[in-house]
Every structure is written in C-alpha cells, then in structure tokens.
Scaffold this motif. Structure first.
Motif, short mmCIF file in Angstrom:
data_model
loop_
_atom_site.label_atom_id
_atom_site.label_comp_id
_atom_site.label_asym_id
_atom_site.label_seq_id
_atom_site.Cartn_x
_atom_site.Cartn_y
_atom_site.Cartn_z
N VAL A 15 -13.36 -0.46 -11.10
CA VAL A 15 -12.94 -1.18 -9.90
C VAL A 15 -11.70 -0.51 -9.32
CG1 VAL A 15 -12.10 -3.37 -9.00
CG2 VAL A 15 -13.96 -3.34 -10.67
N TRP A 16 -10.74 -0.17 -10.19
CA TRP A 16 -9.54 0.55 -9.74
C TRP A 16 -9.95 1.84 -9.01
CZ3 TRP A 16 -4.16 0.47 -9.79
CH2 TRP A 16 -3.52 1.71 -9.64
N ASP A 17 -10.83 2.60 -9.62
CA ASP A 17 -11.25 3.87 -9.03
C ASP A 17 -11.95 3.67 -7.68
OD1 ASP A 17 -10.24 5.29 -11.16
OD2 ASP A 17 -12.17 5.56 -12.17
N ARG A 18 -12.75 2.61 -7.56
CA ARG A 18 -13.45 2.35 -6.30
C ARG A 18 -12.47 2.07 -5.18
NH1 ARG A 18 -14.46 -2.19 -3.81
NH2 ARG A 18 -13.93 -3.46 -5.62
N VAL A 19 -11.48 1.24 -5.44
CA VAL A 19 -10.49 0.90 -4.41
C VAL A 19 -9.68 2.13 -4.01
CG1 VAL A 19 -8.45 -0.48 -3.89
CG2 VAL A 19 -10.36 -1.50 -5.15
N LEU A 20 -9.20 2.88 -4.99
CA LEU A 20 -8.41 4.08 -4.68
C LEU A 20 -9.27 5.15 -4.00
CD1 LEU A 20 -5.34 4.60 -5.39
CD2 LEU A 20 -6.37 2.60 -6.48
N ARG A 21 -10.53 5.20 -4.36
CA ARG A 21 -11.43 6.21 -3.79
C ARG A 21 -11.56 6.03 -2.28
NH1 ARG A 21 -16.86 6.99 -2.49
NH2 ARG A 21 -17.64 9.08 -2.98
N VAL A 22 -11.78 4.81 -1.85
CA VAL A 22 -11.96 4.57 -0.41
C VAL A 22 -10.61 4.56 0.31
CG1 VAL A 22 -12.84 2.98 1.33
CG2 VAL A 22 -14.08 3.26 -0.83
N ASN A 23 -9.69 3.74 -0.18
CA ASN A 23 -8.45 3.51 0.55
C ASN A 23 -7.53 4.73 0.60
OD1 ASN A 23 -9.52 0.97 0.61
ND2 ASN A 23 -7.80 -0.05 -0.37
N LEU A 24 -7.43 5.45 -0.49
CA LEU A 24 -6.50 6.59 -0.54
C LEU A 24 -7.21 7.93 -0.42
CD1 LEU A 24 -3.67 7.69 -0.85
CD2 LEU A 24 -3.93 7.50 -3.35
N ARG A 25 -8.18 8.18 -1.29
CA ARG A 25 -8.92 9.45 -1.21
C ARG A 25 -9.58 9.59 0.16
NH1 ARG A 25 -12.00 13.22 -4.49
NH2 ARG A 25 -14.03 13.70 -3.52
N ALA A 41 0.46 3.93 -1.35
CA ALA A 41 0.23 5.37 -1.36
C ALA A 41 -0.11 5.89 0.04
CB ALA A 41 -0.88 5.72 -2.34
N VAL A 42 -0.84 5.10 0.81
CA VAL A 42 -1.15 5.50 2.19
C VAL A 42 0.13 5.63 3.00
CG1 VAL A 42 -2.18 4.68 4.35
CG2 VAL A 42 -3.51 4.64 2.24
N GLN A 43 1.08 4.74 2.77
CA GLN A 43 2.35 4.83 3.48
C GLN A 43 3.11 6.10 3.09
OE1 GLN A 43 4.32 1.02 2.78
NE2 GLN A 43 2.36 0.00 3.10
N SER A 44 3.11 6.42 1.82
CA SER A 44 3.76 7.64 1.36
C SER A 44 3.06 8.88 1.91
CB SER A 44 3.78 7.67 -0.17
OG SER A 44 4.45 8.82 -0.65
N LEU A 45 1.73 8.86 1.90
CA LEU A 45 0.95 9.96 2.46
C LEU A 45 1.27 10.13 3.94
CD1 LEU A 45 -1.37 12.05 2.14
CD2 LEU A 45 -2.97 10.19 2.65
N THR A 46 1.41 9.02 4.65
CA THR A 46 1.75 9.06 6.07
C THR A 46 3.07 9.80 6.30
OG1 THR A 46 0.57 6.99 6.53
CG2 THR A 46 2.33 7.62 8.07
N SER A 47 4.07 9.48 5.49
CA SER A 47 5.38 10.12 5.64
C SER A 47 5.30 11.61 5.37
CB SER A 47 6.37 9.46 4.67
OG SER A 47 7.64 10.08 4.76
N SER A 48 4.61 11.99 4.32
CA SER A 48 4.49 13.41 3.99
C SER A 48 3.74 14.18 5.07
CB SER A 48 3.77 13.58 2.65
OG SER A 48 4.55 13.07 1.58
N MET A 49 2.64 13.61 5.54
CA MET A 49 1.85 14.30 6.57
C MET A 49 2.63 14.43 7.87
SD MET A 49 -2.15 13.21 6.12
CE MET A 49 -1.91 11.52 6.70
N ALA A 50 3.41 13.42 8.21
CA ALA A 50 4.18 13.49 9.45
C ALA A 50 5.16 14.66 9.40
CB ALA A 50 4.93 12.18 9.67
N LYS A 51 5.77 14.87 8.25
CA LYS A 51 6.72 15.98 8.11
C LYS A 51 6.01 17.33 8.17
CE LYS A 51 10.15 13.37 5.41
NZ LYS A 51 9.51 12.04 5.48
N GLU A 52 4.83 17.39 7.56
CA GLU A 52 4.11 18.67 7.51
C GLU A 52 3.45 19.01 8.84
OE1 GLU A 52 1.31 18.27 4.37
OE2 GLU A 52 2.83 17.96 2.82
#
Length: 274
Positions: free
Chosen positions: A129-139, A185-196
């Motif tokens: 279940v953990w993997d399913r949620v992370l797979r869609v929402n983050l991956r 994690a999506v929020q952290s990814l957002t910050s990193s991508m904005a900088k890059e």
C-alpha cells in the motif's frame, strides 16, 4: 478595473488525473480552457462499473466528458489514458502531445492515488500500500515533470509546472503516513525543480489544498467532515474544486511570472503559519 489574467491564449496544457466528475483535475482542465488553453486530459481509464452513483446518474464518461466540456468552450482537447507512474506510458503521452499539438506549455500534475487501505497507523501499513501511494503521488509527478520539462527546455520557450500537493504534506496527520510523506516529497521536489529549471524559463510551483468538496470525501459521513471543518477551518466551509483550479490558472498565467518554487496553501485558513 479588474486585472485580466493573460498569457494563456493558444497555449497547450496537460492535466493528469482529470476524469472524475467532482474533482480538482476536471476543474483545472476546464478553467485552463476557459483562460484560452488547448488541453490534454489524462486518466486511468476507469470502466463504468467504477463510476460513482452520481457519475452514473449524470451519464458521465470520465475524461471523454471533460474533453467535451473543453471543446464546447471552443478549445482543442484530447483525452489520453495514461499511467503517470510508468515511464513508457509517460513517454508515449509526451510523444502524442508533441505530435498533435507541437509541444506543451503548462503541465499540471494532479493525478493521485485513491484512498485504499493507507489510512491506518504506520505500524499496520502494508508495504504494498505504501508503494502504491508513493508510486502514483511521487514517482508519477517525477516522471511527468522530467519528461515534460525536457520537452519545454528543448523548445526554448519556457513553461510552467503546477504540482497538486496537499496541506497533508505539511500537517503530517496520524494515520496518513504514506499520503503525507508523498505530498511532503512533492513539495520538496517542487523546490528542487524550480531551482534547476528556472534558467530555462520554466516555473515550478505546488498547490496544497485543504478539505475540498470532491468525490474523494464521499467515503466519510458528511457529518464527520462537517465537524472537522467547523473545528479546523477558520472560513467554516470546505473549498470547492474550482477555487483550487483558479489558483492553478493564476500560477500558469503571466501575472505569476515572478512566482516559482512555492507551495501555496489553498485551505480556508487552516494552516496560517506554514
């Protein structure tokens, strides 16, 4: 005289997870069209037996119905069944968008895993279940952003990515470990991508909705949600999907040209500090 949002007329937008009748994704797709975008809407290809009673009564046809709404507004639209967490599916989606529309200007990563066995104490949370949620929402957010950012950078015309996160990623509530971790994690990814991606003229932001009146709330009794709203939301009501959509359209417009790397709460005042 009110300020008119500009910069979206004739642009191409892709909105993932936009097939449910009462959903944030549908409203974002339609409001982007209303602002002048041609829109590609994606969904998982739900079969009619998985529709809600409300959708069945309305004759709803998932992403095809959203496409119909957009075309009525005079904009081009395409419905694509896609798995955002599968790299080949994402690459196929990108190729189709490029072939049909020539490129993409706006990406809204809205697709999210449905609640299904994940709202339990972490000590009882099944790893699948953990993997399913992370797979869609983050991956899924990562794969879509990577593919479409490459295409945006390659065109040299900039672009905009809006990730739909949640205040759950900031609250980190009990019994929401997988969901909260994925949205943080999506929020952290957002910050990193904005900088890059900033040097390529690509802005990246996240929206963090609070309690919103979508079909995702239907698995809880209405009185339970009402009690929660009254106890936690200063404006004393749930938000509407359209109110989240308006924020997304603003972030995609010229009027937000100086906004990047942000994770904005759209929550009726529930989080007033973070």
């Amino acid at each position: 005289m009110p300020v008119q949002l500009t910069g979206l007329d004739g642009k191409v937008a892709v909105v993932t997870g936009a097939g449910r009748m009462r959903s944030i994704g549908r409203e974002i797709a339609v409001e982007l069209a209303r602002a002048g975008c041609d829109v590609v809407v994606t969904g998982t290809g739900r079969t009619p037996d998985r529709y809600t009673d409300e959708e069945k009564a309305a004759g709803w046809r998932d992403i095809e119905s959203v496409v119909d709404e957009i075309r009525v507004l005079g904009r081009r639209a395409t419905a694509v069944v896609a798995d955002v967490a599968d790299e080949d599916s994402v690459n196929s989606l990108l190729a189709q968008v490029q072939a049909e529309f020539g490129g993409v200007d706006v990406l809204v990563n809205n697709a999210a895993a449905a609640r299904a066995g994940d709202r339990v104490p972490v000590t009882e949370l099944d790893v699948d279940v953990w993997d399913r949620v992370l797979r869609v929402n983050l991956r899924g957010t990562f794969l879509m952003s990577r593919a479409f950012a490459r295409a945006m950078a390659g065109r040299g015309a900039g672009g905009c990515i809006v990730n739909i996160s949640s205040i759950g990623g900031k609250l980190g509530g009990a019994n929401t470990a997988a969901y909260a971790a994925s949205k943080a994690a999506v929020q952290s990814l957002t910050s990193s991508m904005a900088k890059e991606l900033g040097p390529s003229g690509i802005r990246v932001n996240a929206l963090c909705p609070g309690v919103t009146s979508t079909s995702r709330l239907d698995d809880w009794p209405a009185d339970v949600w009402q009690q929660y709203v009254e106890a936690n939301i200063p404006l004393q009501r749930a938000g509407s999907p359209r109110e989240v959509a308006w924020a997304a359209v603003f972030l995609a417009s010229d009027q937000a040209a100086w906004v990047s790397g942000q994770s904005w709460n759209v929550d009726g005042g529930q989080l007033t500090i973070r």
